[in-house]
Design a protein around this motif. Structure first.
Motif, PDB file in Angstrom:
ATOM      1  N   CYS A  10       0.902  -1.215   0.027  1.00 49.98           N
ATOM      2  CA  CYS A  10      -0.023   0.004  -0.038  1.00 49.98           C
ATOM      3  C   CYS A  10       0.670   1.195  -0.236  1.00 49.98           C
ATOM      4  CB  CYS A  10      -0.909  -0.028   1.260  1.00 49.98           C
ATOM      5  SG  CYS A  10      -1.834  -1.356   1.492  1.00 49.98           S
ATOM      6  N   TYR A  11       0.592   2.234  -0.708  1.00 55.48           N
ATOM      7  CA  TYR A  11       1.095   3.373  -0.863  1.00 55.48           C
ATOM      8  C   TYR A  11      -0.059   4.574  -1.088  1.00 55.48           C
ATOM      9  CZ  TYR A  11       4.085   7.435  -1.827  1.00 55.48           C
ATOM     10  OH  TYR A  11       4.604   8.817  -2.006  1.00 55.48           O
ATOM     11  N   ASN A  12      -0.278   5.238   0.014  1.00 55.14           N
ATOM     12  CA  ASN A  12      -1.218   6.363  -0.066  1.00 55.14           C
ATOM     13  C   ASN A  12      -2.804   5.773  -0.517  1.00 55.14           C
ATOM     14  OD1 ASN A  12       0.431   8.090   0.857  1.00 55.14           O
ATOM     15  ND2 ASN A  12       0.851   8.963  -1.312  1.00 55.14           N
ATOM     16  N   GLU A  13      -3.058   4.616   0.142  1.00 58.27           N
ATOM     17  CA  GLU A  13      -4.370   4.029  -0.581  1.00 58.27           C
ATOM     18  C   GLU A  13      -5.460   3.913   0.668  1.00 58.27           C
ATOM     19  OE1 GLU A  13      -5.083   2.771  -3.256  1.00 58.27           O
ATOM     20  OE2 GLU A  13      -2.963   2.339  -4.158  1.00 58.27           O
ATOM     21  N   GLN A  14      -5.799   4.911   1.559  1.00 56.32           N
ATOM     22  CA  GLN A  14      -6.574   4.932   2.488  1.00 56.32           C
ATOM     23  C   GLN A  14      -7.847   4.727   2.176  1.00 56.32           C
ATOM     24  OE1 GLN A  14      -6.443   8.823   4.465  1.00 56.32           O
ATOM     25  NE2 GLN A  14      -7.632   9.807   2.883  1.00 56.32           N
ATOM     26  N   GLU A  15      -8.098   5.305   0.731  1.00 55.98           N
ATOM     27  CA  GLU A  15      -9.608   5.131   0.308  1.00 55.98           C
ATOM     28  C   GLU A  15     -10.148   3.565  -0.221  1.00 55.98           C
ATOM     29  OE1 GLU A  15      -8.960   8.116  -3.032  1.00 55.98           O
ATOM     30  OE2 GLU A  15     -10.300   9.311  -1.885  1.00 55.98           O
ATOM     31  N   ASN A  16      -8.891   2.861  -0.353  1.00 54.68           N
ATOM     32  CA  ASN A  16      -9.378   1.623  -0.859  1.00 54.68           C
ATOM     33  C   ASN A  16      -9.062   0.370   0.199  1.00 54.68           C
ATOM     34  OD1 ASN A  16      -9.878   2.131  -3.707  1.00 54.68           O
ATOM     35  ND2 ASN A  16      -7.433   2.912  -3.785  1.00 54.68           N
ATOM     36  N   ILE A  17      -8.486   0.967   1.363  1.00 51.54           N
ATOM     37  CA  ILE A  17      -8.209  -0.244   2.515  1.00 51.54           C
ATOM     38  C   ILE A  17      -9.268  -1.125   2.761  1.00 51.54           C
ATOM     39  CG2 ILE A  17      -7.370  -0.736   4.682  1.00 51.54           C
ATOM     40  CD1 ILE A  17      -5.188   0.040   2.839  1.00 51.54           C
ATOM     41  N   VAL A  18     -10.401  -0.405   3.169  1.00 50.14           N
ATOM     42  CA  VAL A  18     -11.609  -1.076   3.673  1.00 50.14           C
ATOM     43  C   VAL A  18     -12.431  -1.679   2.410  1.00 50.14           C
ATOM     44  CG1 VAL A  18     -13.864  -0.842   4.847  1.00 50.14           C
ATOM     45  CG2 VAL A  18     -12.116   0.346   5.514  1.00 50.14           C
ATOM     46  N   ASP A  19     -12.405  -1.211   1.246  1.00 51.54           N
ATOM     47  CA  ASP A  19     -13.101  -1.609   0.006  1.00 51.54           C
ATOM     48  C   ASP A  19     -12.400  -2.758  -0.200  1.00 51.54           C
ATOM     49  OD1 ASP A  19     -14.687   0.463   0.088  1.00 51.54           O
ATOM     50  OD2 ASP A  19     -13.893   1.508  -1.624  1.00 51.54           O
ATOM     51  N   PHE A  20     -11.169  -3.145  -0.182  1.00 51.53           N
ATOM     52  CA  PHE A  20     -10.547  -4.173  -0.749  1.00 51.53           C
ATOM     53  C   PHE A  20     -10.704  -5.432   0.495  1.00 51.53           C
ATOM     54  CE2 PHE A  20      -6.778  -6.923   0.219  1.00 51.53           C
ATOM     55  CZ  PHE A  20      -6.543  -7.537  -1.286  1.00 51.53           C
ATOM     56  N   LEU A  99      -7.999  -2.766  -5.970  1.00 49.14           N
ATOM     57  CA  LEU A  99      -8.766  -3.707  -6.835  1.00 49.14           C
ATOM     58  C   LEU A  99      -8.678  -3.937  -8.182  1.00 49.14           C
ATOM     59  CD1 LEU A  99     -12.158  -2.590  -4.866  1.00 49.14           C
ATOM     60  CD2 LEU A  99     -10.776  -4.545  -4.365  1.00 49.14           C
ATOM     61  N   GLN A 100      -7.600  -3.261  -8.713  1.00 53.75           N
ATOM     62  CA  GLN A 100      -7.265  -3.683 -10.113  1.00 53.75           C
ATOM     63  C   GLN A 100      -6.922  -5.167 -10.270  1.00 53.75           C
ATOM     64  OE1 GLN A 100      -4.547  -0.417 -11.236  1.00 53.75           O
ATOM     65  NE2 GLN A 100      -5.799  -0.521 -12.934  1.00 53.75           N
ATOM     66  N   ASP A 101      -6.690  -5.948  -9.138  1.00 60.51           N
ATOM     67  CA  ASP A 101      -6.402  -7.411  -9.014  1.00 60.51           C
ATOM     68  C   ASP A 101      -7.732  -7.949  -8.538  1.00 60.51           C
ATOM     69  OD1 ASP A 101      -4.025  -7.001 -10.013  1.00 60.51           O
ATOM     70  OD2 ASP A 101      -3.033  -6.990  -7.791  1.00 60.51           O
ATOM     71  N   PRO A 102      -8.582  -8.556  -9.419  1.00 57.58           N
ATOM     72  CA  PRO A 102      -9.820  -9.015  -8.957  1.00 57.58           C
ATOM     73  C   PRO A 102      -9.660 -10.225  -7.748  1.00 57.58           C
ATOM     74  CG  PRO A 102      -9.884  -8.721 -11.297  1.00 57.58           C
ATOM     75  CD  PRO A 102      -8.550  -8.793 -10.680  1.00 57.58           C
ATOM     76  N   TYR A 161      -0.194  -9.950  -9.352  1.00 59.37           N
ATOM     77  CA  TYR A 161      -1.032 -10.913  -8.627  1.00 59.37           C
ATOM     78  C   TYR A 161      -1.009 -12.360  -9.138  1.00 59.37           C
ATOM     79  CZ  TYR A 161      -5.946 -12.115  -7.738  1.00 59.37           C
ATOM     80  OH  TYR A 161      -7.027 -12.800  -7.333  1.00 59.37           O
ATOM     81  N   ARG A 162      -0.375 -13.194  -7.770  1.00 54.78           N
ATOM     82  CA  ARG A 162      -0.208 -14.489  -8.224  1.00 54.78           C
ATOM     83  C   ARG A 162      -0.615 -15.195  -6.985  1.00 54.78           C
ATOM     84  NH1 ARG A 162       4.424 -16.534 -10.921  1.00 54.78           N
ATOM     85  NH2 ARG A 162       4.206 -14.573 -12.339  1.00 54.78           N
ATOM     86  N   LEU A 163      -0.914 -16.411  -6.855  1.00 55.08           N
ATOM     87  CA  LEU A 163      -0.959 -17.458  -5.919  1.00 55.08           C
ATOM     88  C   LEU A 163       0.169 -18.385  -5.770  1.00 55.08           C
ATOM     89  CD1 LEU A 163      -2.528 -18.155  -3.324  1.00 55.08           C
ATOM     90  CD2 LEU A 163      -3.929 -19.496  -4.787  1.00 55.08           C
ATOM     91  N   MET A 164       0.871 -18.512  -4.792  1.00 52.67           N
ATOM     92  CA  MET A 164       1.951 -19.655  -4.801  1.00 52.67           C
ATOM     93  C   MET A 164       2.040 -20.564  -3.621  1.00 52.67           C
ATOM     94  SD  MET A 164       4.745 -16.220  -5.059  1.00 52.67           S
ATOM     95  CE  MET A 164       3.420 -15.284  -4.114  1.00 52.67           C
ATOM     96  N   THR A 165       2.566 -21.687  -3.801  1.00 49.74           N
ATOM     97  CA  THR A 165       2.931 -22.519  -2.951  1.00 49.74           C
ATOM     98  C   THR A 165       3.798 -22.244  -1.912  1.00 49.74           C
ATOM     99  OG1 THR A 165       4.402 -23.913  -3.972  1.00 49.74           O
ATOM    100  CG2 THR A 165       1.963 -24.482  -4.450  1.00 49.74           C
ATOM    101  N   ARG A 166       3.870 -22.724  -0.658  1.00 53.28           N
ATOM    102  CA  ARG A 166       5.002 -22.579   0.006  1.00 53.28           C
ATOM    103  C   ARG A 166       6.454 -22.593  -0.437  1.00 53.28           C
ATOM    104  NH1 ARG A 166       6.901 -18.926   3.383  1.00 53.28           N
ATOM    105  NH2 ARG A 166       4.955 -18.780   4.000  1.00 53.28           N
ATOM    106  N   VAL A 201      -8.902  -4.029 -15.432  1.00 52.36           N
ATOM    107  CA  VAL A 201      -9.927  -3.495 -14.374  1.00 52.36           C
ATOM    108  C   VAL A 201      -9.292  -2.061 -13.916  1.00 52.36           C
ATOM    109  CG1 VAL A 201     -11.315  -3.628 -12.065  1.00 52.36           C
ATOM    110  CG2 VAL A 201     -10.549  -5.840 -13.309  1.00 52.36           C
ATOM    111  N   GLU A 202     -10.019  -0.995 -14.209  1.00 49.70           N
ATOM    112  CA  GLU A 202      -9.628   0.145 -13.896  1.00 49.70           C
ATOM    113  C   GLU A 202      -9.652   0.432 -12.311  1.00 49.70           C
ATOM    114  OE1 GLU A 202     -10.911   3.511 -16.422  1.00 49.70           O
ATOM    115  OE2 GLU A 202     -11.579   2.305 -17.643  1.00 49.70           O
TER     116      GLU A 202
END
Length: 310
Positions: A10-20, A99-102, A161-166, A201-202
């Motif tokens: 996060c960098y200056n994302e106060q408006e998106n914290i809760v929405d995310f 939220l550009q990463d759904p 945006y990716r999902l990884m195994t340990r 996604v914008e």
């Protein structure tokens, strides 16, 4: 019960914290049905707004929400590595807060790892809707250039945006370089990887933190980090111009012997000197880029400094 760690730089994302957070928790029922709990790690990269305060409020509501607060802005690469180092999960995801990463793609990504045997599931945009055309053009050119120069494949439109195994995460963490280019690192470590495509996604709120200049520098870091081709190009250009200079010297001597020197020739001389000087400066600049990266590596400075953690 297994754990899914979500790393959110996060960098200056106060408006998106809760929405995310709200959007992410729409997947909670799915993961609970698969005996998977979540931890959410917000990494505050020196924000100057109320990002930290918003994350702390979420932490009070949900103990699964954690905060890593940097002492200053160190960049997204440092934020991602800080999250990876602290993630406890059997599965680890990296996502942007805007939220550009759904988050809705997470179940599909999890299914690919658990049921199809992939070690990493990454995402790429198939369109750049909403981006300035000039920015999209240079982005596509960057991917073409770096894939020709580097042996490590870097997919056009790839997101962080990716999902990884340990196991995959541990392999990424084993690469301890200071100058990090994660898109290249993810490809270099190998393993079995699947790509999921989605429409761009914008950003919902706020403004992008990636200016054209920052993207250019990031692209330059990627080329230097995963290719030595520019050094080979500089060497080739040096040899080429030495050869051309030798041919030109033979030509000048031959013309002098055969026809004398009817003109002074200073315009052509100035042009040649300017061209060769430009090539020399260009090649020195390439070498300088590699030297500067080496300089930063040998100093062994930390990638980030943490001010507080929750």
């Amino acid at each position: 019960m297994k754990i899914l760690s979500i790393i959110v730089p996060c960098y200056n994302e106060q408006e998106n914290i809760v929405d995310f957070y709200d959007e992410l928790l729409k997947n909670e029922a799915y993961f609970k049905s698969h005996d998977v709990d979540m931890e959410i790690i917000y990494v505050n990269d020196g924000s100057k707004d109320g990002t930290v305060a918003e994350v702390k409020k979420l932490h009070e509501r949900d103990e699964r929400v954690h905060l890593i607060n940097f002492s200053r802005n160190f960049g997204k690469e440092s934020a991602m590595i800080a999250g990876l180092e602290r993630a406890k999960g059997d599965f680890v995801a990296i996502m942007d807060c805007d939220l550009q990463d759904p988050p809705a793609l997470l179940p599909q990504m999890y299914e690919a790892i658990v049921n199809e045997g992939y070690d990493s599931v990454a995402t790429r945009r198939v369109s750049r809707k909403g981006e300035p055309p000039i920015r999209s053009f240079f982005a596509r050119m960057f991917y073409r250039i770096i894939n020709k120069m580097s042996k490590t494949e870097i997919v056009d439109g790839a997101r962080d945006y990716r999902l990884m195994t340990r196991q995959f995460v541990d392999a990424v963490l084993s690469m301890g370089e200071y100058n990090r280019f994660s898109k290249g690192i993810f490809g270099w470590v190998g393993f079995k990887n699947k790509w999921i495509e989605f429409e761009n996604v914008e950003r919902q709120k706020g403004e992008t933190k990636w200016s054209f200049w920052k993207l250019f520098l990031y692209a330059l870091d990627g080329i230097v980090a995963f290719s030595t081709a520019p050094l080979a190009i500089a060497s080739f250009m040096g040899v080429l111009f030495c050869l051309l200079a030798f041919i030109f010297i033979i030509f000048i001597i031959g013309r002098k012997l055969m026809f004398g020197d009817p003109t002074s020739g200073w315009p052509s001389l100035v042009c040649i000197i300017s061209l060769v000087s430009g090539v020399q400066l260009f090649c020195i600049g390439i070498v300088g880029q590699y030297l500067s990266k080496t300089y930063l590596e040998v100093k062994k400075r930390p990638l980030y400094i943490v001010k507080e953690e929750l």
